[in-house]
Scaffold this motif. Structure first.
Motif, short mmCIF file in Angstrom:
data_model
loop_
_atom_site.label_atom_id
_atom_site.label_comp_id
_atom_site.label_asym_id
_atom_site.label_seq_id
_atom_site.Cartn_x
_atom_site.Cartn_y
_atom_site.Cartn_z
N TYR A 264 5.28 -6.29 1.49
CA TYR A 264 5.64 -5.16 2.35
C TYR A 264 6.87 -5.57 3.16
CZ TYR A 264 0.89 -3.25 1.60
OH TYR A 264 -0.27 -2.75 1.05
N SER B 226 7.02 0.34 -7.32
CA SER B 226 7.66 1.59 -6.92
C SER B 226 8.31 1.54 -5.55
CB SER B 226 6.64 2.73 -6.95
OG SER B 226 5.59 2.48 -6.04
N LEU C 233 6.47 -9.06 4.77
CA LEU C 233 5.07 -9.44 4.86
C LEU C 233 4.46 -9.55 3.47
CD1 LEU C 233 4.12 -6.92 7.66
CD2 LEU C 233 4.13 -9.39 7.94
N GLN D 168 8.84 -4.66 6.92
CA GLN D 168 8.68 -3.96 8.20
C GLN D 168 9.98 -4.06 8.99
OE1 GLN D 168 5.58 -5.48 10.77
NE2 GLN D 168 5.38 -3.51 11.79
N GLY E 275 6.29 0.80 10.84
CA GLY E 275 5.15 0.17 10.21
C GLY E 275 5.57 -0.50 8.91
N PRO E 276 4.72 -1.36 8.37
CA PRO E 276 5.03 -1.99 7.09
C PRO E 276 5.19 -0.95 5.99
CG PRO E 276 3.23 -3.12 8.18
CD PRO E 276 3.47 -1.87 8.94
N GLU E 277 6.12 -1.23 5.08
CA GLU E 277 6.40 -0.32 3.97
C GLU E 277 6.20 -1.08 2.66
OE1 GLU E 277 9.86 2.98 3.04
OE2 GLU E 277 10.37 1.16 4.09
N PHE E 278 5.40 -0.53 1.77
CA PHE E 278 5.06 -1.18 0.52
C PHE E 278 6.30 -1.41 -0.35
CE2 PHE E 278 2.66 -2.21 -3.19
CZ PHE E 278 3.27 -1.56 -4.26
N TYR F 174 3.40 -4.80 -5.89
CA TYR F 174 2.05 -5.36 -5.93
C TYR F 174 1.82 -5.98 -7.31
CZ TYR F 174 -2.63 -3.82 -7.65
OH TYR F 174 -3.82 -3.67 -8.31
N ASP G 126 2.70 -2.44 -9.74
CA ASP G 126 3.35 -1.31 -9.10
C ASP G 126 4.55 -1.84 -8.33
OD1 ASP G 126 2.20 1.37 -6.84
OD2 ASP G 126 4.18 0.89 -7.63
N TYR H 27 0.62 -8.64 -2.62
CA TYR H 27 1.44 -7.50 -2.21
C TYR H 27 2.60 -7.97 -1.34
CZ TYR H 27 -3.27 -5.73 -3.00
OH TYR H 27 -4.51 -5.49 -3.53
#
Lengths: 112, 119
Positions: free
Chosen positions: B35, B58, B91, B37, B42-45, B48, B56, B33
């Protein structure tokens, strides 16, 4: 976008006191996790609570989950200066694959 | 055993340049994954991978962002024509393969991140 938030945004307490942080979410979850982060790097996994659980303990940590209110809380008992960090709630939403949705976090400062 | 490693730990670049960020997952972890930040957030996706394919993507903000994982292990996040707004900590995390089903989940282990600064 991030769904749900943590509160408070910042918390300052004295060593030995308890710290409580809250997390809300908006849709159905499979589980919810709490992470700690020091100095903006290195997320450390603290505890995971599943949607069918109501409370979990790990050392000085206690997590509760109320699915009817879509909220969770993290309690750190007998806090120490080393607990100073940012704490994040990460939601694993149902049907969302394995990705996590984080909130903005709570900055905890434990003073001597 | 070794955890997730990311290189470089810091990257400073100029607006408009191309950058590559690398992630080495935990051995045996088939899911990876990315992410992002931003300061105070906070971390944002972002994306993946399950094996070599992006399961994904998205969360990728626009087509300047691209990620690959050609052999199902190491992954590279590529950012073209960087902008100042891309400055953040990127991350990477890895986990074991998912068992399947909407409630399937395996714990993600995070790397230390790459701090990207676009001047």
């Amino acid at each position: 976008s991030q769904q749900g938030e943590e509160d408070p945004q910042a918390l300052s307490i004295q060593e030995g006191e308890n710290a409580t942080m809250n997390c809300s979410y908006k849709t159905s979850i499979n589980n919810l996790q709490w992470y700690r982060q020091n100095s903006g790097r290195g997320l450390v996994h603290l505890i995971l609570i599943r949607s069918n659980e109501r409370e979990k303990h790990s050392g000085r940590l206690r997590v509760t989950l109320d699915t009817s209110k879509k909220s969770s809380s993290l309690l750190i008992t007998a806090s120490r200066a080393a607990d100073t960090a940012s704490y994040f709630c990460a939601r694993h939403y149902t049907g969302g694959g394995n990705k996590l949705t984080f909130g903005t976090g709570t900055q905890l400062k434990v003073e001597l | 055993g070794a955890g997730v490693s990311q290189t470089p730990s810091n990257k400073v670049t100029e607006k408009g340049k191309y950058v590559e960020l690398r992630c080495d997952p935990i051995s045996g972890h088939t899911a990876l994954y990315w992410y992002r930040q931003s300061l105070g957030q906070g971390p944002e996706f972002l994306i993946y991978f399950q094996g070599t394919g992006a399961a994904d993507d998205s969360g990728l903000p626009n087509d300047r962002f691209f990620a690959v994982r050609p052999e199902g292990s190491v992954s590279t996040l590529k950012i073209q024509r960087t902008e100042r707004g891309d400055s953040a900590v990127y991350l990477c995390a890895s986990s074991l393969a998912l068992a399947g089903g909407p409630s399937s989940y395996n714990e993600q282990f995070f790397g230390p991140g790459t701090r990207l600064t676009v001047l």
